[in-house]
Design an enzyme around this catalytic site. Structure first.
Site, PDB file in Angstrom:
ATOM      1  N   CYS A   2      27.494  50.349  81.963  1.00  0.00           N
ATOM      2  CA  CYS A   2      27.202  50.789  83.331  1.00  0.00           C
ATOM      3  C   CYS A   2      27.750  52.198  83.581  1.00  0.00           C
ATOM      4  O   CYS A   2      28.738  52.601  82.981  1.00  0.00           O
ATOM      5  CB  CYS A   2      27.864  49.862  84.335  1.00  0.00           C
ATOM      6  SG  CYS A   2      27.458  48.144  84.095  1.00  0.00           S
ATOM      7  N   ARG A  27      24.373  56.170  78.449  1.00  0.00           N
ATOM      8  CA  ARG A  27      25.257  55.021  78.276  1.00  0.00           C
ATOM      9  C   ARG A  27      24.467  53.726  78.131  1.00  0.00           C
ATOM     10  O   ARG A  27      25.026  52.698  77.767  1.00  0.00           O
ATOM     11  CB  ARG A  27      26.198  54.911  79.486  1.00  0.00           C
ATOM     12  CG  ARG A  27      27.108  56.096  79.633  1.00  0.00           C
ATOM     13  CD  ARG A  27      27.745  56.134  80.994  1.00  0.00           C
ATOM     14  NE  ARG A  27      28.746  55.089  81.174  1.00  0.00           N
ATOM     15  CZ  ARG A  27      30.031  55.221  80.895  1.00  0.00           C
ATOM     16  NH1 ARG A  27      30.471  56.352  80.410  1.00  0.00           N
ATOM     17  NH2 ARG A  27      30.874  54.247  81.097  1.00  0.00           N
ATOM     18  N   TRP A  75      24.151  47.874  83.106  1.00  0.00           N
ATOM     19  CA  TRP A  75      23.861  47.274  81.801  1.00  0.00           C
ATOM     20  C   TRP A  75      24.366  45.841  81.922  1.00  0.00           C
ATOM     21  O   TRP A  75      25.568  45.611  82.017  1.00  0.00           O
ATOM     22  CB  TRP A  75      24.603  48.031  80.704  1.00  0.00           C
ATOM     23  CG  TRP A  75      24.208  47.666  79.319  1.00  0.00           C
ATOM     24  CD1 TRP A  75      23.058  48.007  78.678  1.00  0.00           C
ATOM     25  CD2 TRP A  75      24.971  46.909  78.375  1.00  0.00           C
ATOM     26  NE1 TRP A  75      23.067  47.507  77.403  1.00  0.00           N
ATOM     27  CE2 TRP A  75      24.231  46.834  77.190  1.00  0.00           C
ATOM     28  CE3 TRP A  75      26.215  46.283  78.411  1.00  0.00           C
ATOM     29  CZ2 TRP A  75      24.671  46.154  76.057  1.00  0.00           C
ATOM     30  CZ3 TRP A  75      26.662  45.617  77.282  1.00  0.00           C
ATOM     31  CH2 TRP A  75      25.891  45.564  76.130  1.00  0.00           C
ATOM     32  N   ASN A 101      31.824  48.714  87.236  1.00  0.00           N
ATOM     33  CA  ASN A 101      31.648  48.679  85.787  1.00  0.00           C
ATOM     34  C   ASN A 101      32.782  47.805  85.241  1.00  0.00           C
ATOM     35  O   ASN A 101      33.907  47.932  85.678  1.00  0.00           O
ATOM     36  CB  ASN A 101      31.760  50.111  85.247  1.00  0.00           C
ATOM     37  CG  ASN A 101      31.533  50.194  83.758  1.00  0.00           C
ATOM     38  OD1 ASN A 101      31.133  49.218  83.126  1.00  0.00           O
ATOM     39  ND2 ASN A 101      31.780  51.357  83.193  1.00  0.00           N
ATOM     40  N   GLY A 102      32.463  46.901  84.296  1.00  0.00           N
ATOM     41  CA  GLY A 102      33.504  46.042  83.723  1.00  0.00           C
ATOM     42  C   GLY A 102      33.171  44.577  83.921  1.00  0.00           C
ATOM     43  O   GLY A 102      32.053  44.231  84.314  1.00  0.00           O
ATOM     44  N   GLU A 490      18.886  50.449  64.447  1.00  0.00           N
ATOM     45  CA  GLU A 490      19.131  50.616  65.881  1.00  0.00           C
ATOM     46  C   GLU A 490      18.083  51.466  66.588  1.00  0.00           C
ATOM     47  O   GLU A 490      17.835  51.244  67.774  1.00  0.00           O
ATOM     48  CB  GLU A 490      20.551  51.093  66.187  1.00  0.00           C
ATOM     49  CG  GLU A 490      20.917  52.488  65.800  1.00  0.00           C
ATOM     50  CD  GLU A 490      22.364  52.840  66.210  1.00  0.00           C
ATOM     51  OE1 GLU A 490      22.956  53.677  65.528  1.00  0.00           O
ATOM     52  OE2 GLU A 490      22.878  52.309  67.210  1.00  0.00           O
ATOM     53  N   HIS A 506      23.345  39.673  42.878  1.00  0.00           N
ATOM     54  CA  HIS A 506      24.054  38.448  43.259  1.00  0.00           C
ATOM     55  C   HIS A 506      23.348  37.728  44.413  1.00  0.00           C
ATOM     56  O   HIS A 506      23.981  36.971  45.141  1.00  0.00           O
ATOM     57  CB  HIS A 506      25.502  38.777  43.631  1.00  0.00           C
ATOM     58  CG  HIS A 506      26.266  39.320  42.462  1.00  0.00           C
ATOM     59  ND1 HIS A 506      26.715  38.541  41.436  1.00  0.00           N
ATOM     60  CD2 HIS A 506      26.597  40.605  42.140  1.00  0.00           C
ATOM     61  CE1 HIS A 506      27.321  39.301  40.531  1.00  0.00           C
ATOM     62  NE2 HIS A 506      27.253  40.562  40.939  1.00  0.00           N
ATOM     63  N   LYS A 602      25.831  53.145  74.823  1.00  0.00           N
ATOM     64  CA  LYS A 602      26.568  54.179  74.090  1.00  0.00           C
ATOM     65  C   LYS A 602      28.023  53.771  73.861  1.00  0.00           C
ATOM     66  O   LYS A 602      28.526  53.872  72.749  1.00  0.00           O
ATOM     67  CB  LYS A 602      26.502  55.506  74.863  1.00  0.00           C
ATOM     68  CG  LYS A 602      27.245  56.657  74.180  1.00  0.00           C
ATOM     69  CD  LYS A 602      26.639  56.998  72.828  1.00  0.00           C
ATOM     70  CE  LYS A 602      27.376  58.076  72.094  1.00  0.00           C
ATOM     71  NZ  LYS A 602      27.012  58.110  70.659  1.00  0.00           N
TER      72      LYS A 602
HETATM   73  O1  M6R Z   1      32.727  54.966  70.470  1.00  0.00           O
HETATM   74  P1  M6R Z   1      32.970  54.218  69.205  1.00  0.00           P
HETATM   75  O2  M6R Z   1      32.983  55.087  67.998  1.00  0.00           O
HETATM   76  O3  M6R Z   1      34.198  53.344  69.272  1.00  0.00           O
HETATM   77  O4  M6R Z   1      31.715  53.258  69.082  1.00  0.00           O
HETATM   78  C1  M6R Z   1      31.612  52.308  68.070  1.00  0.00           C
HETATM   79  C2  M6R Z   1      30.213  51.772  67.991  1.00  0.00           C
HETATM   80  O5  M6R Z   1      29.853  51.124  69.173  1.00  0.00           O
HETATM   81  C3  M6R Z   1      29.176  52.862  67.694  1.00  0.00           C
HETATM   82  O6  M6R Z   1      29.498  53.584  66.543  1.00  0.00           O
HETATM   83  C4  M6R Z   1      27.786  52.235  67.504  1.00  0.00           C
HETATM   84  O7  M6R Z   1      27.754  51.455  66.362  1.00  0.00           O
HETATM   85  C5  M6R Z   1      26.710  53.331  67.466  1.00  0.00           C
HETATM   86  N1  M6R Z   1      25.638  53.001  68.370  1.00  0.00           N
HETATM   87  C6  M6R Z   1      26.080  53.489  66.148  1.00  0.00           C
HETATM   88  O8  M6R Z   1      25.097  54.478  66.151  1.00  0.00           O
END
Ligand code: M6R
Length: 607
Positions: A2, A27, A75, A101-102, A490, A506, A602
């Site tokens: 959010c 975000r 979100w 947010n939260g 993604e 394997h 994000k």
């Molecule tokens: O902000 P952060 O590096 O802690 O975020 C970790 C993951 O959420 C972030 O890398 C996510 O996997 C990305 N969307 C990958 O592109």
């Protein structure tokens, strides 16, 4: 996740709120809304879907009259992503409106309690409970800050929120607990937002609000209080140096493409001030007081986790420090096995990832030193870590992380050399070779990126109808294979799995057929012979192969993609953008929403 924007000033508030919400789109969100007070009534506009859907509802005259208000992109965490659950939420009398947010973890218990007072609820959200609590307390008398403070004492979980009241037009209250919230001070106007780009066109003077702080603001004044005691707190304003352009697309079609192309500059920025040119010594004053760890434990999520895994190979090779790498969401629920002289390294672009933050808190509770590798200055992980190294990638807007990983690899590279040198494992000539190659890298990469993009576009078209992909690598390129698969998944929604090439036989090789292609990372290194054998096994099953390789490797595959050669592990800085561009071009060709892929946010600031 959010996004919140709140404005109190002299301009028409609605366009400011919409503009702010647009800069928070990265975000991720599924609905949006805003509220303001005009002619003694609260006006509320909400819509599911993108901001355009909200804008079409804002056609009435009075939207331009209010000079303060709150806005939100949601979100979904509790309740479906629809208009009823979209923020802002009102109290039962429509006197208060809130954006949040939260997650309020005990919202069901509080809902039952409020129902006992005769409150009814319009939505399925936890947020409505918060505004109803505040309203309930106000009925008993007292000020809005007092009512907020009372409500916050009852709440368990995380929040950042902004609140307006029909009875106090022009005033906004906002507070945070384990969720980001930043105050922006303008001239005759003030802001609160989840992230700085939301108000960057209007002010660069900010305060990073801390947990349990409550800000009260109108157009001309603001005060930060301790949310529990309501004692005023003195806060320092910090000036932000980002320019607005840095947070925009800069002529590229997508933020992701812009950020991929920014990587040469990111490498330069990450090296700035870190290398003593005459001696090639690495300078990391942030960790000078930290003893060389006997063991390093890396904790991260997603792309940052892959950077950590890459770091394990490098750190063990160069600095001979044993490294464990764990996904934060797994680490935080396991018993902590203690060991002397262990250092924990948390890696996070946003510095707000809930699982990484929780893992950090756990480690700190047991008294271990925590080093944070973080991109966002002022973020929670940066503030909570004992030592912080900032990655200098600049704001990363695209949900798919690209340049942040590049910056993490540069810093891990420097960190490995730094400890290797302090342990006297490398002589100055070896450091000079490594660092000299890193210094030469940005110019080479700048020339190579457009070439890579063209190659990526051609190859991605050939394979874009595939339903599944393998990404294979060995040694330090195995984490990059994982990252290549994650990027493709993604943003293009094609199923992909990253594997250590030797693992294929394997089990996974059973999947290979002419419609299940493999992208193999096969540079000219000591493991080339091994990966060649793996590729032969795939070809024997009529599997198609794209190989990211280098001149002279003599591979005979369906699509050879040749990249330049550089020093050892630094070849990763060509391989990584090639993988990113392959995913990018595939997603663009398939018409996907590259910067805001479905179901993703994000910063994952909730569990
Ligand atoms: O902000 P952060 O590096 O802690 O975020 C970790 C993951 O959420 C972030 O890398 C996510 O996997 C990305 N969307 C990958 O592109």
């Amino acid at each position: 996740m959010c996004g919140i924007i709140a404005y109190a000033g002299h301009r028409p508030a609605v366009p400011v709120l919409i503009q702010g919400l647009k800069s928070l789109e990265y975000r991720g969100y599924d609905s949006a809304g805003l509220a303001f007070v005009h002619r003694e009534s609260l006006h509320l506009f909400r819509a599911s879907g993108k901001l355009e859907a909200l804008e079409t509802k804002l056609d009435s005259d009075h939207v331009l009259h209010a000079t303060s208000g709150i806005g939100h992109t949601r979100w979904a965490t509790h309740g479906l992503p629809n208009e009823t659950n979209a923020h802002p939420h009102l109290d039962i009398n429509a006197h208060l409106a809130i954006v949040h947010n939260g997650i309020i973890e005990n919202f069901q218990d509080l809902k039952t309690m409020l129902a006992g007072f005769g409150c009814s609820f319009r939505s399925e959200t936890d947020t409505e409970v918060l505004v109803c609590l505040i309203s309930q307390r106000l009925k008993e008398g007292g000020s809005i800050p007092e009512a907020i403070s009372w409500a916050l004492n009852l709440i368990e979980g995380s929040y950042a929120f902004a609140l307006i009241s029909k009875n106090h037009p022009g005033t906004i209250w906002a507070a945070r607990q384990a969720s980001p919230l930043i105050f922006g001070q303008g001239t005759g106007e003030n802001f609160v937002a989840s992230d700085i780009p939301a108000f960057l066109p209007f002010t660069r003077d900010v305060i990073f609000l801390e947990d349990n702080e409550l800000v009260e603001m109108n157009s001309d004044q603001w005060t930060v209080y301790d949310a529990r005691t309501l004692e005023p707190i003195t806060k320092d304003i910090q000036a932000i140096s980002w320019d607005v352009q840095a947070a925009r697309k800069g002529g590229y079609k997508h933020y992701m493409l812009k950020e991929i192309f920014e990587q040469p500059q990111v490498i330069r920025d990450c090296m700035t001030g870190r290398i003593e040119r005459k001696t090639w010594n690495i300078q990391l004053p942030e960790i000078e007081s930290l003893p060389i760890p006997k063991r390093l434990h890396i904790i991260a999520c997603g792309t940052s986790f892959h950077a950590g895994l890459w770091g394990k190979y490098l750190m063990e090779n160069l600095a001979r420090i044993p490294v464990d790498v764990e996904i934060a969401s797994e680490f935080r629920y396991k018993p902590l096995v203690t060991e002397e002289d262990k250092v924990y390294l948390t890696i996070s672009q946003s510095g707000e990832t809930a699982d990484t933050l929780a893992a950090l808190a756990l480690v700190k509770k047991h008294g271990f030193p925590v080093l944070g590798l973080c991109n966002v200055v002022g973020s929670s992980i940066a503030r909570e870590s004992d030592h912080v190294i900032f990655t200098q990638a600049g704001p990363e807007i695209s949900v798919a992380s690209t340049k942040a990983m590049c910056s993490q690899l540069v810093l891990i590279f420097l960190l490995s050399l730094y400890w290797a040198r302090r342990k006297k494992l490398l002589d100055s000539q070896a450091v000079e070779n490594a660092v000299g190659s890193l210094t030469a890298l940005p110019d080479k990469l700048e020339l190579e990126l457009p070439v890579m993009r063209e190659r990526a576009a051609v190859i991605s078209r050939t394979y874009s109808a595939s339903r599944s992909f393998f990404f294979l690598g060995r040694g330090i390129y195995y984490p990059l294979a994982l990252e290549g698969a994650l990027k493709l998944k993604e943003i293009s929604y094609i199923h992909a799995e990253g594997y250590a090439a030797g693992e294929l036989k394997h089990g996974p090789i059973a999947l290979i057929d002419p419609d299940f292609p493999t992208l193999a990372i096969a540079p000219d290194d000591s493991l080339l012979g091994k990966i060649k054998s793996n590729l032969k096994e795939i070809q024997a099953r009529k599997g198609k192969i794209i190989a990211l390789t280098q001149d002279g490797t003599g591979l005979n595959v369906d699509d050879e993609w040749t990249i330049p050669k550089t020093w050892g592990a630094l070849n990763s800085f060509f391989i990584l953008p090639a993988l990113q561009l392959f995913a990018y071009e595939t997603a663009v060709y398939l018409g996907k929403d590259v910067d805001q892929p479905r179901n993703l946010a994000k910063s994952v600031t909730v569990e």
